[in-house]
Design a protein around this motif. Structure first.
Motif, mmCIF file in Angstrom:
data_model
loop_
_atom_site.group_PDB
_atom_site.id
_atom_site.type_symbol
_atom_site.label_atom_id
_atom_site.label_comp_id
_atom_site.label_asym_id
_atom_site.label_seq_id
_atom_site.Cartn_x
_atom_site.Cartn_y
_atom_site.Cartn_z
ATOM 1 N N VAL A 111 0.835 -1.201 0.000
ATOM 2 C CA VAL A 111 0.000 0.000 0.000
ATOM 3 C C VAL A 111 0.873 1.255 0.000
ATOM 4 O O VAL A 111 0.592 2.218 -0.723
ATOM 5 N N ASN A 115 0.958 4.190 -2.896
ATOM 6 C CA ASN A 115 0.674 5.587 -2.549
ATOM 7 C C ASN A 115 1.850 6.526 -2.829
ATOM 8 O O ASN A 115 1.848 7.661 -2.372
ATOM 9 N N THR A 122 -3.711 3.984 -9.389
ATOM 10 C CA THR A 122 -4.751 4.110 -8.377
ATOM 11 C C THR A 122 -5.398 5.484 -8.464
ATOM 12 O O THR A 122 -4.796 6.440 -8.944
ATOM 13 N N ARG A 125 -6.024 7.835 -2.559
ATOM 14 C CA ARG A 125 -5.116 7.081 -1.684
ATOM 15 C C ARG A 125 -5.602 5.650 -1.512
ATOM 16 O O ARG A 125 -6.794 5.406 -1.376
ATOM 17 N N THR A 126 -4.658 4.732 -1.529
ATOM 18 C CA THR A 126 -4.956 3.335 -1.247
ATOM 19 C C THR A 126 -4.880 3.158 0.264
ATOM 20 O O THR A 126 -3.938 3.617 0.899
ATOM 21 N N ARG A 127 -5.887 2.493 0.840
ATOM 22 C CA ARG A 127 -5.943 2.322 2.290
ATOM 23 C C ARG A 127 -5.635 0.876 2.667
ATOM 24 O O ARG A 127 -6.192 -0.049 2.082
ATOM 25 N N LEU A 128 -4.780 0.689 3.654
ATOM 26 C CA LEU A 128 -4.414 -0.644 4.120
ATOM 27 C C LEU A 128 -5.654 -1.437 4.533
ATOM 28 O O LEU A 128 -5.775 -2.611 4.189
ATOM 29 N N ASP A 129 -6.568 -0.819 5.242
ATOM 30 C CA ASP A 129 -7.758 -1.535 5.712
ATOM 31 C C ASP A 129 -8.534 -2.171 4.560
ATOM 32 O O ASP A 129 -9.162 -3.209 4.731
ATOM 33 N N ASP A 130 -8.491 -1.545 3.387
ATOM 34 C CA ASP A 130 -9.198 -2.090 2.222
ATOM 35 C C ASP A 130 -8.509 -3.325 1.653
ATOM 36 O O ASP A 130 -9.104 -4.056 0.868
ATOM 37 N N TRP A 131 -7.264 -3.551 2.019
ATOM 38 C CA TRP A 131 -6.474 -4.655 1.455
ATOM 39 C C TRP A 131 -6.338 -5.847 2.403
ATOM 40 O O TRP A 131 -5.820 -6.890 2.003
#
Length: 142
Positions: A111, A115, A122, A125-131
């Motif tokens: 992530v 970012n 992307t 922002r790419t979010r860790l929680d989404d991954w």
């Protein structure tokens, strides 16, 4: 270094060991797995990632099952096909990353890479929680 990268031609090694400056195109490969039910080759396009100097396959952030991952659980040997810039078919082996602490550490690195200011493919922002629900496999090259 992931397994047999040291013995690869320099252009192939560079393509596999991309840096955070790599764009979206350099991160896209095909993989051919063996179908867990059919036993036949199954080829798909997928992103691959680098984290802590190692190579990973990761997708399925929705948490839904993915065929490529189920195929690799049944038969971890597959072929990674480089197709942008350099072309090469690399024998590879996948190991699922299931330890929660290691998963979080690897996914956090992926992530953070996504970012980077150049924003490789992307939107926002790419979010860790989404991954955290993603399918994640460590790749080595025998």
């Amino acid at each position: 270094m992931s397994g047999g990268l040291a013995g690869m031609p320099p252009a192939v090694r560079t393509a596999v060991e991309f840096t955070p400056a790599a764009g979206t195109r350099e991160r896209i490969v095909d993989i051919t797995t063996t179908g867990r039910r059919s036993g036949r080759p199954s080829r798909i396009e997928i992103f691959f990632y680098r984290a802590h100097g190692e190579t990973y396959l990761c997708s399925g952030t929705s948490g839904r099952p993915t065929d490529w991952y189920a195929n690799l659980l049944a038969n971890p040997d597959f072929t990674l096909h480089l197709k942008h810039g350099v072309r090469a078919d690399l024998p590879a082996r996948a190991e699922p990353v299931t330890d929660p602490e290691r998963r979080r550490e690897v996914l956090a690195a992926i992530v953070a890479d996504l970012n980077q200011p150049h924003d490789p493919g992307t939107i926002g922002r790419t979010r860790l929680d989404d991954w955290l629900g993603a399918r994640l496999a460590h790749v080595t090259f025998p």
